[in-house]
Design an enzyme around this catalytic site. Structure first.
Site, mmCIF file in Angstrom:
data_model
loop_
_atom_site.group_PDB
_atom_site.id
_atom_site.type_symbol
_atom_site.label_atom_id
_atom_site.label_comp_id
_atom_site.label_asym_id
_atom_site.label_seq_id
_atom_site.Cartn_x
_atom_site.Cartn_y
_atom_site.Cartn_z
ATOM 1 C CG HIS A 232 -21.336 -11.144 43.993
ATOM 2 N ND1 HIS A 232 -20.265 -12.061 43.871
ATOM 3 C CD2 HIS A 232 -21.566 -11.055 42.758
ATOM 4 C CE1 HIS A 232 -19.795 -12.453 42.824
ATOM 5 N NE2 HIS A 232 -20.518 -11.552 42.108
ATOM 6 C CD GLU A 233 -24.831 -9.004 41.672
ATOM 7 O OE1 GLU A 233 -24.196 -8.240 40.835
ATOM 8 O OE2 GLU A 233 -24.748 -10.465 41.290
ATOM 9 C CG HIS B 198 -15.324 -2.174 40.484
ATOM 10 N ND1 HIS B 198 -14.965 -3.230 39.811
ATOM 11 C CD2 HIS B 198 -13.960 -1.444 40.328
ATOM 12 C CE1 HIS B 198 -13.538 -3.268 39.218
ATOM 13 N NE2 HIS B 198 -13.278 -2.077 39.603
ATOM 14 C CG HIS C 293 -20.404 -6.556 40.453
ATOM 15 N ND1 HIS C 293 -19.070 -6.956 40.052
ATOM 16 C CD2 HIS C 293 -20.952 -7.775 40.553
ATOM 17 C CE1 HIS C 293 -18.787 -8.349 39.560
ATOM 18 N NE2 HIS C 293 -20.085 -8.998 39.828
#
Length: 679
Positions: free
Chosen positions: A463-464, A470, A467
């Protein structure tokens, strides 16, 4: 292994001093204030106006770098000295950003550039940056005058201080608690958890195991400890942190929370909104507070029947063990037993297959197959021995860098997050490449062994990293819309939740798993059990997230602002309507809800579920075309990861998906519909 040195300019953590950071930040504030004080009117020519905009970007870049290092250290190596420096700078930093957001001549300069005949010829990123800046000026009270303008500045300064106080209270309350354990109390815990708790004891110069409220310790006891009284004691300590119900009432966040809600409501009113929720949504993808409310309630309807079945299963297994009335401190313990019974799967059986080095190596291999990028560890100064630095290469060219700091420890804020240190930007010295921090609070290594992760921790890591990608894979050179900047808050979780899907796939799991001793990958029976258990309690988990999101929305749409008693009544009411799990009167979850009181999620916690619809729908295309399809990966990178805030979130999604988002894939990925492919 000798690593090559970092090729990007990185912070010299081995040389940085707090005094130096403080001086740099004060200098950045001073430079910014001097610049805007000298800007008394809109410059005459469009060229001069554009120079003003460039200078503002340069000032922001300098500020975010210095402040980024200090706020990072305050989060991961919190101590009295760091906290004092951080707190001492908050008022002047807040004052500066208020001055910037309310500077009439600066606002008019942006407006002139926007209205000029040249505007349509600017690159899309520059156009978006200017439009977003104009929106933010209005949300910062640029149109306010006199006493209202002054009051807005006071509110902004006070809110930044209160947010920091809230966070500090949660950290201090978490760290103030520890409980030495007897051998009897350790019954039921696996050996690896016992060793971890003994390690916590050694850190406190004790000869016995110690329970703390750090997540690895807390979860180990709530999941495995047979001692029901111990589980209840830990549960009470955890859910009353930073509240009037805790033993350490000096960290009580009740007055902090009340003042935050009151000031947010006052700020929203000053800016012409009926409530803070309306103000918050003015910069998000969702069209209205009512639309968010409706979305959450409808999703709860989908989750209700599965959740009711799940709670019945939980009550049944608890009753088989002599517990006739299930309590909150029983749910994790019996859920683990139920998972073993239904799927022959335990987190503990999985952990030896997820040593951190293998998981990280597999993660890097997956993003290489998806996006054609390589990740290489490099030598760089670090703030702690557990941290590592890596660089991202695309066809041999370094395009970004990142740090991992993954394990729970004393002095570290709870949770997991990605924060930018440096953003991609064209500067006078050429292209500045992005660097970020990715932080977790995973189970630390015990003894000489690498850390062994639970599958939940593996999901969080992915998940991290979503980020992080991105932030790093942006191809936008304008700082205010590069990476995650300028992306609607309720769409910013799309890349992170999207990455989680690769932790639930056969082929991916083969890349990220390897037994710590035998080096075998996940055996067929465990793999099947893990995948079969994917939807385990998905109804209950969804209702829990909806409970948080509706609570957040409800307290921020209330006008006038609620007091602590009303906040509790609101939470109780939402729980009564949506929760299937019991609760207890002393639970003060809200007092440590840092996402909304100390983070950026105020009236925005719904974003996780909103973006999950987008992530599920995006992954649905990969399921159709191949989850390692390089062409689909390239399209996702170009349409979503590369554009930052240059394109509106919905436009970016439609470009990738060919249509607007549908909820079908989310319902299927929760296990609530027939698992056939959706259109």
């Amino acid at each position: 292994m000798t690593l090559e040195k970092a090729t990007l300019p990185v912070p010299q953590f081995d040389q940085i001093t707090l005094d130096q950071l403080k001086t740099n930040i004060q200098q950045s504030i001073s430079n910014g204030q001097q610049f805007i004080q000298e800007l008394q009117r809109v410059p005459d020519s469009i060229q001069e106006q554009l120079k003003v905009l460039e200078q503002i970007d340069t000032l922001e870049n300098q500020m975010s770098e210095s402040w980024g290092v200090l706020s990072h250290l305050n989060a991961v190596m919190n101590n009295t000295e760091t906290r004092e420096v951080y707190q001492s700078l908050l008022p002047s930093l807040s004052e500066y950003y208020t001055q910037l957001g309310q500077h009439t001549a600066l606002y008019q300069t942006y407006q002139h550039v926007h209205d000029s005949s040249l505007f349509e010829s600017f690159p899309a990123a520059q156009q978006s940056a200017i439009k977003l800046a104009l929106r933010d000026f209005k949300l910062s009270g640029v149109a306010l005058e006199g006493a209202d303008k002054e009051r807005y500045a006071q509110i902004s300064a006070r809110l930044s201080q209160l947010s920091s106080d809230f966070s500090n209270h949660v950290l201090d309350a978490t760290q103030a608690y520890f409980k030495p354990l007897t051998e009897q109390q350790l019954k039921g815990l696996p050996e690896s958890s016992i060793e971890l708790l003994k390690q916590y004891g050694q850190q406190r110069d004790l000869e016995q195991a110690v329970a703390t409220l750090d997540i690895p310790s807390y979860l180990a006891i709530m999941t495995y400890a047979d001692d029901r009284e111990l589980r209840e004691e830990l549960y009470k300590a955890y859910t009353t942190r930073a509240s009037d119900q805790s033993q350490q009432t000096e960290f009580d966040n009740t007055p902090v929370m009340e003042e935050i809600l009151s000031l947010r409501q006052e700020m929203a009113k000053l800016l012409g909104f009926d409530n803070y929720a309306e103000y918050s949504l003015a910069s998000k993808m969702a069209p209205s507070v009512q639309a968010v409310d409706q979305f959450l309630v409808e999703l709860a309807e989908h989750a209700r029947q599965p959740a009711l079945k799940e709670i019945e299963d939980l009550k049944t297994i608890a009753a088989e063990n002599g517990v006739t009335e299930i309590q909150p401190w029983d749910s994790t313990y019996y859920s683990e037993k139920l998972k073993v019974q239904q799927f022959n799967l335990s987190q503990e059986a999985l952990k030896p297959y997820f040593p951190t080095p293998k998981v990280i190596q597999g993660l890097f291999s997956i993003v290489n197959r998806l996006y054609g990028i390589q990740v290489i560890e490099r030598e760089a100064p670090l703030w702690h021995k557990d941290a590592h630095y890596y660089e991202l290469e695309d066809q041999g060219i370094v395009i970004g860098g990142f740090y991992f700091d993954l394990y729970a420890r004393s002095g570290k804020r709870g949770g997991a997050w990605m924060s930018g240190f440096r953003s991609r930007m064209q500067t006078n010295d050429g292209l500045q490449k992005p660097i970020c921090y990715m932080v977790g609070n995973f189970t630390p290594p015990v003894g000489d062994q690498p850390a062994l992760l639970t599958h939940d921790e593996v999901v969080t890591l992915f998940h991290e990293f979503g980020h992080g990608l991105h932030h790093m894979l942006t191809e936008v050179d304008n700082i205010s819309v590069a990476g995650t900047h300028g992306v609607a808050w309720d769409a910013v979780e799309l890349p992170s939740q999207f990455m989680e899907f690769w932790t639930w796939d056969n082929e991916s799991l083969a890349l990220i798993s390897e037994h710590i001793e035998t080096k075998e990958s996940l055996p067929a029976d465990l793999l099947k059990a893990l995948l079969d258990a994917r939807f385990f309690q998905s109804g209950m988990q969804t209702l829990r997230q909806i409970e948080f999101a509706l609570f957040d929305l409800s307290i921020h749409k209330a006008a006038p602002a609620l007091n602590a008693k009303q906040v509790q009544a609101t939470l109780n009411d939402i729980r009564q309507k949506f929760s299937v799990l019991p609760t207890v009167p002393y639970n003060r979850f809200q007092n440590s809800f840092s996402h909304i009181f100390a983070g950026g999620y105020a009236a925005g916690y719904y974003s996780y579920k909103w973006a999950e619809v987008l992530a599920s729908d995006a992954f649905d295309r990969f399921e159709s075309e191949g989850i390692f399809n390089i062409e689909t990966g390239k399209e996702f990178r170009q349409a979503i990861l590369a554009v930052g805030g240059k394109d509106a979130a919905l436009d970016a999604f439609v470009r990738f998906r060919g249509r607007e988002p549908k909820i079908d894939a989310l319902l299927r990925h929760q296990g609530w519909t027939n698992p056939t492919k959706s259109a």
